[in-house]
Design an enzyme around this catalytic site. Structure first.
Site, mmCIF file in Angstrom:
data_model
loop_
_atom_site.group_PDB
_atom_site.id
_atom_site.type_symbol
_atom_site.label_atom_id
_atom_site.label_comp_id
_atom_site.label_asym_id
_atom_site.label_seq_id
_atom_site.Cartn_x
_atom_site.Cartn_y
_atom_site.Cartn_z
ATOM 1 N N CYS A 14 1.320 -0.971 -0.083
ATOM 2 C CA CYS A 14 0.034 0.250 -0.023
ATOM 3 C C CYS A 14 0.687 1.574 0.051
ATOM 4 O O CYS A 14 1.588 1.339 0.516
ATOM 5 C CB CYS A 14 -0.669 -0.351 1.527
ATOM 6 N N CYS A 73 -0.709 2.748 -7.223
ATOM 7 C CA CYS A 73 -1.889 2.127 -6.219
ATOM 8 C C CYS A 73 -1.427 0.944 -7.184
ATOM 9 O O CYS A 73 -1.649 0.238 -7.381
ATOM 10 C CB CYS A 73 -3.042 3.029 -6.477
#
Length: 285
Positions: free
Chosen positions: A88, A202
């Site tokens: 992440c 992402c």
């Protein structure tokens, strides 16, 4: 079990498959797991999705720092993984240094793949597709300054794309019109140089790579960090003297910090990502 203890197990007797705990705010980090499972056969994945706090983009940095450190400290104590992968970008930029200081095991983070995109662009223009928070972070500014100063960098922030990826993995159709609108700025008229690489900043976004490719008005290369992370995981095992055994029958675990949302379509997607034997659990943390 730390890598040092794992090495002792290699020299002293039977050894269970090495375990990597992979953490993300939702299901996006499963794209990183796909690379790890492909490049590190025989590894066991414990995947943790912090869906009780999803989406991270709406949370304050102070909340996230405290939340992520507390959750991962407890999970590492419970599962004793050999390695921790923070799949992440938000979590990596906020707490990677803290976790490395706190935990007695290797911690691998993820950053947007701006450097490789900037090094290989042929046109001198690259795109960064990330969450709205990531494209605005000082950390991202520094990556661009350090590695892409010679490039035009077009940034597009989309939190909606994270939601689309979450829904897609559970069988919801993808609205191509939405994707085309999100990508439009990379292909607009008036750019001094044409974008030829788009960084997927992402970990949710590689899950939609096929759809993004079909919605782009011309060919570009999509660059993500999955293989780089997997390479790092493999190299750390190699440094510990561990040879991964692909013949191990491994049971992977996917845990949610909130309700486990796991329908038939989700199980099918997991199989496509390389999870051939998996247990799914919902836990409250």
């Amino acid at each position: 079990m730390s890598l040092s203890r794992m090495s002792g197990a290699i020299n002293g007797g039977p050894q269970s498959p090495p375990t990597v705990l992979v953490f993300d705010s939702g299901v996006g980090g499963l794209s990183v797991c796909q690379s790890i499972l492909s490049m590190c056969p025989g590894v066991r994945i414990i995947y943790v999705a912090d869906n009780a706090s999803f989406p991270y983009g709406t949370r304050s940095e102070s909340y996230l720092r405290s939340r992520i450190v507390n959750v991962l400290s407890g999970l590492c104590e419970q599962h004793q993984p050999d390695m921790l992968v923070i799949a992440c970008n938000t979590a990596s930029t906020l707490v990677l240094a803290d976790l490395r200081q706190l935990l007695c095991l290797p911690v691998v983070g993820v950053v947007p793949a701006i450097k490789p995109a900037a090094e290989t662009t042929q046109t001198g223009a690259i795109g960064l597709l990330a969450t709205s928070a990531t494209v605005q972070r000082d950390y991202t500014d520094q990556l661009v300054a350090d590695f892409a100063g010679h490039c035009d960098v077009i940034r597009v922030g989309s939190s909606r794309l994270v939601e689309i990826a979450e829904h897609y993995l559970r069988g919801h159709p993808v609205n191509e019109g939405e994707l085309k609108a999100i990508l439009a700025d990379f292909f607009r008229e008036g750019l001094a140089r044409k974008v030829d690489k788009i960084v997927l900043g992402c970990t949710h976004f590689p899950l939609l790579k096929q759809q993004l490719e079909s919605c782009a008005p011309r060919h570009v290369e999509w660059v993500d960090s999955g293989n780089a992370i997997a390479n790092r995981v493999c190299s750390l095992f190699k440094e510990a003297g561990l040879s991964l055994d692909a013949s191990h029958k491994v049971l992977h675990r996917i845990r949610f910090t909130g309700e486990a949302i796991a329908n038939k379509q989700f199980h099918c997607q997991l199989a496509l990502l390389g999870f051939d034997n998996v247990k799914i659990e919902g836990v409250i943390i």
